[in-house]
Every structure is written in C-alpha cells, then in structure tokens.
Enzyme design. Sequence first.
Site, PDB file in Angstrom:
ATOM      1  N   VAL A  10      -0.229  -5.773  -1.932  1.00  0.00           N
ATOM      2  CA  VAL A  10      -0.478  -4.342  -2.070  1.00  0.00           C
ATOM      3  C   VAL A  10      -1.900  -4.093  -2.569  1.00  0.00           C
ATOM      4  O   VAL A  10      -2.453  -4.895  -3.328  1.00  0.00           O
ATOM      5  CB  VAL A  10       0.569  -3.693  -3.017  1.00  0.00           C
ATOM      6  CG1 VAL A  10       0.439  -4.193  -4.436  1.00  0.00           C
ATOM      7  CG2 VAL A  10       0.511  -2.182  -2.977  1.00  0.00           C
ATOM      8  N   CYS A  11      -2.485  -2.990  -2.103  1.00  0.00           N
ATOM      9  CA  CYS A  11      -3.787  -2.539  -2.594  1.00  0.00           C
ATOM     10  C   CYS A  11      -3.728  -1.021  -2.704  1.00  0.00           C
ATOM     11  O   CYS A  11      -2.641  -0.461  -2.845  1.00  0.00           O
ATOM     12  CB  CYS A  11      -4.920  -3.008  -1.667  1.00  0.00           C
ATOM     13  SG  CYS A  11      -4.903  -2.256  -0.023  1.00  0.00           S
ATOM     14  N   ARG A  12      -4.844  -0.352  -2.626  1.00  0.00           N
ATOM     15  CA  ARG A  12      -4.854   1.104  -2.768  1.00  0.00           C
ATOM     16  C   ARG A  12      -4.250   1.770  -1.533  1.00  0.00           C
ATOM     17  O   ARG A  12      -3.386   2.626  -1.636  1.00  0.00           O
ATOM     18  CB  ARG A  12      -6.277   1.612  -3.004  1.00  0.00           C
ATOM     19  CG  ARG A  12      -6.344   3.110  -3.296  1.00  0.00           C
ATOM     20  CD  ARG A  12      -7.772   3.570  -3.530  1.00  0.00           C
ATOM     21  NE  ARG A  12      -8.536   3.586  -2.302  1.00  0.00           N
ATOM     22  CZ  ARG A  12      -8.550   4.604  -1.444  1.00  0.00           C
ATOM     23  NH1 ARG A  12      -7.855   5.690  -1.689  1.00  0.00           N
ATOM     24  NH2 ARG A  12      -9.265   4.546  -0.351  1.00  0.00           N
ATOM     25  N   GLY A  46      -3.711  -0.151   1.774  1.00  0.00           N
ATOM     26  CA  GLY A  46      -3.113  -1.074   2.725  1.00  0.00           C
ATOM     27  C   GLY A  46      -4.114  -1.882   3.530  1.00  0.00           C
ATOM     28  O   GLY A  46      -3.740  -2.832   4.209  1.00  0.00           O
ATOM     29  N   MET A  88      -0.806   1.709  -2.830  1.00  0.00           N
ATOM     30  CA  MET A  88      -0.468   2.484  -4.025  1.00  0.00           C
ATOM     31  C   MET A  88      -0.618   3.994  -3.798  1.00  0.00           C
ATOM     32  O   MET A  88      -0.004   4.781  -4.510  1.00  0.00           O
ATOM     33  CB  MET A  88      -1.306   2.030  -5.217  1.00  0.00           C
ATOM     34  CG  MET A  88      -1.000   0.620  -5.683  1.00  0.00           C
ATOM     35  SD  MET A  88       0.732   0.346  -6.136  1.00  0.00           S
ATOM     36  CE  MET A  88       0.849   1.297  -7.658  1.00  0.00           C
TER      37      MET A  88
END
Length: 99
Positions: free
Chosen positions: A62-64, A66, A90
């Site tokens: 996961v990141c901010r 995708g 996120m």
Amino acid sequence: MKTITTEELQKRVEAGEQLNIIDVREEEEVSAGMIPGAKHIPLGEIDSRVGDFSKGQPYYMVCRSGARSGRASAFLNDQGIDATNVEGGMLSWNGETRA
C-alpha cells in the site's frame, strides 16, 4: 499483477486476519496514519530488503494512491514474492489507522 480493493482489505483486517501489509510511503506520510498491523518499508528500500520477504507468504502493498505500491508489487513479483497491490492506496482507505 494481482490487486485488491481497500474495501476488500478492510474487511479482512476487521475480521482479524493476520495479513502481511507493507506500507511503502515515505516517513512523513506514514506519520499521518497507517493501516493497523502494517509494516513500514519505504519504496526506496524494497530492493535492498527483498530478503525480509518470505516466498511462501502473501504480501499486500500500500502507498498513498496505488502507484508506488504497484511498482513495489511488480518488483517483488519478479523476485518470486507473492505481492498484491492495494488499489487506491490510503486515499481510498476508510478503515481505522494507527500512528
């Protein structure tokens, strides 16, 4: 590349499943909150820490938004690691977070 929606992942987290969630955002980004149980490994460290991943375990990246987690997932998949990208990151996460 395999993907999972934030809604699907949230249901699994809330059901108490033991998941290997890896947050690849930068330090200042994770200070705003992470998915409970997630481990922080910044994207820039993924290649040097590939030995931290077990080939028999699934991982959820996961990141901010995708994009970075997609790059991390693709890299890990190339190394024989079962990595799934969390679509929307996120920005789409509506579940609980922890500091």
